[in-house]
Write a protein that holds these residues in place. Structure first.
Motif, mmCIF file in Angstrom:
data_model
loop_
_atom_site.group_PDB
_atom_site.id
_atom_site.type_symbol
_atom_site.label_atom_id
_atom_site.label_comp_id
_atom_site.label_asym_id
_atom_site.label_seq_id
_atom_site.Cartn_x
_atom_site.Cartn_y
_atom_site.Cartn_z
ATOM 1 N N ALA A 1 0.852 -1.188 0.000
ATOM 2 C CA ALA A 1 0.000 0.000 0.000
ATOM 3 C C ALA A 1 0.887 1.235 0.000
ATOM 4 N N LEU B 1 -3.533 5.566 0.735
ATOM 5 C CA LEU B 1 -4.827 5.101 1.251
ATOM 6 C C LEU B 1 -5.759 4.714 0.111
ATOM 7 N N ILE C 1 -6.146 1.010 -0.678
ATOM 8 C CA ILE C 1 -6.770 0.123 0.305
ATOM 9 C C ILE C 1 -8.290 0.279 0.265
ATOM 10 N N THR D 1 -8.063 8.307 9.322
ATOM 11 C CA THR D 1 -7.292 7.165 8.850
ATOM 12 C C THR D 1 -5.884 7.644 8.559
ATOM 13 N N LEU E 1 -2.029 6.205 7.167
ATOM 14 C CA LEU E 1 -1.179 5.162 6.610
ATOM 15 C C LEU E 1 0.264 5.621 6.705
ATOM 16 N N THR F 1 3.597 4.469 5.500
ATOM 17 C CA THR F 1 4.229 3.512 4.599
ATOM 18 C C THR F 1 5.632 3.144 5.050
ATOM 19 N N ASP G 1 4.868 0.600 7.609
ATOM 20 C CA ASP G 1 3.885 -0.378 7.138
ATOM 21 C C ASP G 1 2.732 -0.524 8.133
ATOM 22 N N LEU H 1 -1.232 0.881 9.404
ATOM 23 C CA LEU H 1 -2.502 1.539 9.108
ATOM 24 C C LEU H 1 -3.243 1.741 10.421
ATOM 25 N N ILE I 1 0.555 -3.800 7.309
ATOM 26 C CA ILE I 1 -0.644 -3.733 6.472
ATOM 27 C C ILE I 1 -0.417 -4.363 5.101
#
Length: 90
Positions: free
Chosen positions: A3, A6, A9, A33, A35, A37, A40, A42, A83
């Motif tokens: 991912a 967002l 996902i 939300t 994320l 990266t 990794d 969420l 994630i």
């Protein structure tokens, strides 16, 4: 699948699959939300806790933590570490 955004996902499907695997009913109203990266990770916030928030790991292969309000047991947030691996698992 890694991912990178967002947008990569499908949050609705991810929540449905986590519910199916764990038997835990998750809210569908999301207020935040995040994320990360680089790590990794969420994080999904369903609502702000009114009191003390406690975390409990869910029975999945990847580290997934369910946060609830201590007094009411209402679900407040969900954190998924790894994630990209969880998305492959599903």
């Amino acid at each position: 699948m890694v991912a990178k955004s967002l947008l990569d996902i499908d949050l609705k499907e991810l929540l449905r699959l986590i519910e199916e695997r764990t038997g835990v009913k998750l809210p569908r109203d999301i207020i935040e939300t995040y994320l990360d990266t680089e790590h990794d990770l969420l994080f999904i916030r369903f609502r702000e806790p009114r009191g003390v928030e406690v975390g409990e790991p869910l029975p999945l292969k990847m580290p997934v933590t369910l946060f609830t309000e201590e007094d009411t047991g209402e679900v407040t947030a969900l954190e998924v570490i790894g994630i990209s691996k969880l998305l492959i698992e599903f």
